[in-house]
Design a protein around this motif. Structure first.
Motif, PDB file in Angstrom:
ATOM      1  N   GLU A  99     -17.334-137.865   6.494  1.00 43.73           N
ATOM      2  CA  GLU A  99     -17.864-138.248   5.184  1.00 43.73           C
ATOM      3  C   GLU A  99     -17.367-137.288   4.105  1.00 43.73           C
ATOM      4  N   ARG A 137     -15.161-146.170   4.581  1.00 43.29           N
ATOM      5  CA  ARG A 137     -15.437-147.331   3.736  1.00 43.29           C
ATOM      6  C   ARG A 137     -16.387-146.980   2.600  1.00 43.29           C
ATOM      7  N   HIS A 138     -17.167-145.923   2.780  1.00 40.37           N
ATOM      8  CA  HIS A 138     -18.023-145.472   1.686  1.00 40.37           C
ATOM      9  C   HIS A 138     -17.218-144.964   0.501  1.00 40.37           C
ATOM     10  N   HIS A 139     -15.956-144.593   0.743  1.00 39.28           N
ATOM     11  CA  HIS A 139     -15.124-144.024  -0.322  1.00 39.28           C
ATOM     12  C   HIS A 139     -13.956-144.926  -0.684  1.00 39.28           C
ATOM     13  N   VAL A 146     -17.175-146.583   9.110  1.00 38.11           N
ATOM     14  CA  VAL A 146     -18.232-146.395   8.109  1.00 38.11           C
ATOM     15  C   VAL A 146     -17.953-145.212   7.188  1.00 38.11           C
ATOM     16  N   PRO A 147     -17.556-144.034   7.682  1.00 37.93           N
ATOM     17  CA  PRO A 147     -17.359-142.898   6.768  1.00 37.93           C
ATOM     18  C   PRO A 147     -16.321-143.145   5.681  1.00 37.93           C
ATOM     19  N   GLY A 156     -14.406-137.912   1.220  1.00 35.13           N
ATOM     20  CA  GLY A 156     -14.834-137.716  -0.162  1.00 35.13           C
ATOM     21  C   GLY A 156     -13.945-136.723  -0.879  1.00 35.13           C
TER      22      GLY A 156
END
Length: 271
Positions: free
Chosen positions: A144, A63-65, A60-61, A148
């Motif tokens: 996260e 895939r947000h980026h 999840v962390p 980023g």
């Protein structure tokens, strides 16, 4: 009074001695219980959320980026099988950690005095909690911001689709690093309890520890500023927590003869 204290100490552990073979048998049993605990945890996790669910959760962390609809790739031929299995076993060990700590406690408890048992079990529970806290800190805060920060420098012509094997190895190393680093209060409390260092010395060493924390963070974390700061700053804060907790910890876990010696010294100082 002074002569009776050693006798009381001997009486407390009288009859608890065991031959070396018995210790080996006890160690074998505890190791088997540990294996059973991890196997049960792995079976539960295999049913829910399953290896795929665990991979999706730890991804999840990043895939947000990643670009929209992008996925992690599997470069190795056997990666789609072995990587989820590795994640499943690591998650099983973490889930069974209190049980593993309990087995360690049961192995060493017969050789401890009553005042030592008072602080051994709380330390095991506290250490497990700190390990979970370190891993949760990585999953919900560090990753996260690290990804980023990294993606900020990714050229537009480059598609950020990491290999699942390298990704899992990276985050597992971060889990291990933060889980171990969050044990700083336990180490500080034990050093003070066993009189290897005093609280005054720890306070005077505060500035040096800050340097040590940043050096350790630079060595065991990826070469980015975010993860290094995210490890070094909590270590410094936990160092202060350890100094604060050590004062109450030492007072609460004194042996009876230590209390008696302190009272005898106070009485002899009075006119």
């Amino acid at each position: 009074m002074a002569d009776s204290d050693p006798k009381n100490k001997e009486d407390e552990l009288a009859g608890t001695e065991q031959p070396f073979v018995a210790h080996l048998a006890e160690l074998r049993d505890r190791l088997l219980y540990c294996i059973y605990g991890v196997a049960i945890a792995a079976a539960l996790l295999a049913v829910w959320p399953g290896p795929s669910g665990l991979i999706d959760w730890i991804a999840v962390p990043i895939r947000h980026h990643m670009p929209p609809d992008a996925k992690l790739i599997a470069v190795g031929v056997f990666s789609p099988f072995f990587v989820p299995l590795k994640v499943l076993m690591m998650a099983a060990v973490l889930l069974a950690l209190p049980w593993l700590m309990y087995q360690i406690w049961m192995f060493v408890a017969p050789g401890l005095y009553s005042h030592e048992k008072r602080f051994a079990l709380p330390l095991i529970i506290f250490g497990s909690f700190l390990a979970y806290a370190g891993i949760a800190f990585v999953q919900f805060f560090v990753l996260e911001r690290v990804f980023g920060f990294i993606q900020h420098f990714t050229p537009e012509s480059v598609a950020a689709t990491p290999d699942i094997s390298s990704y899992v190895e990276s985050i597992l190393s971060l889990y291990l690093a933060f889980g171990a680093a969050f044990q700083v209060p336990i180490v500080v409390m034990l050093l003070v309890r066993f009189e290897m260092i005093t609280i005054e010395k720890l306070r005077s060493f505060r500035g040096y520890f800050i340097v040590v924390a940043f050096v350790v963070a630079a060595v065991i974390t990826p070469p980015d500023v975010i993860s290094q700061l995210a490890l070094a700053i909590p270590m410094c804060l936990l160092y202060e927590v350890g100094i604060f907790a050590a004062q109450y910890f030492v007072r609460a876990t004194k042996a009876p003869e230590e209390d008696g010696a302190g009272e005898q010294k106070t009485d002899s100082a009075q006119p």
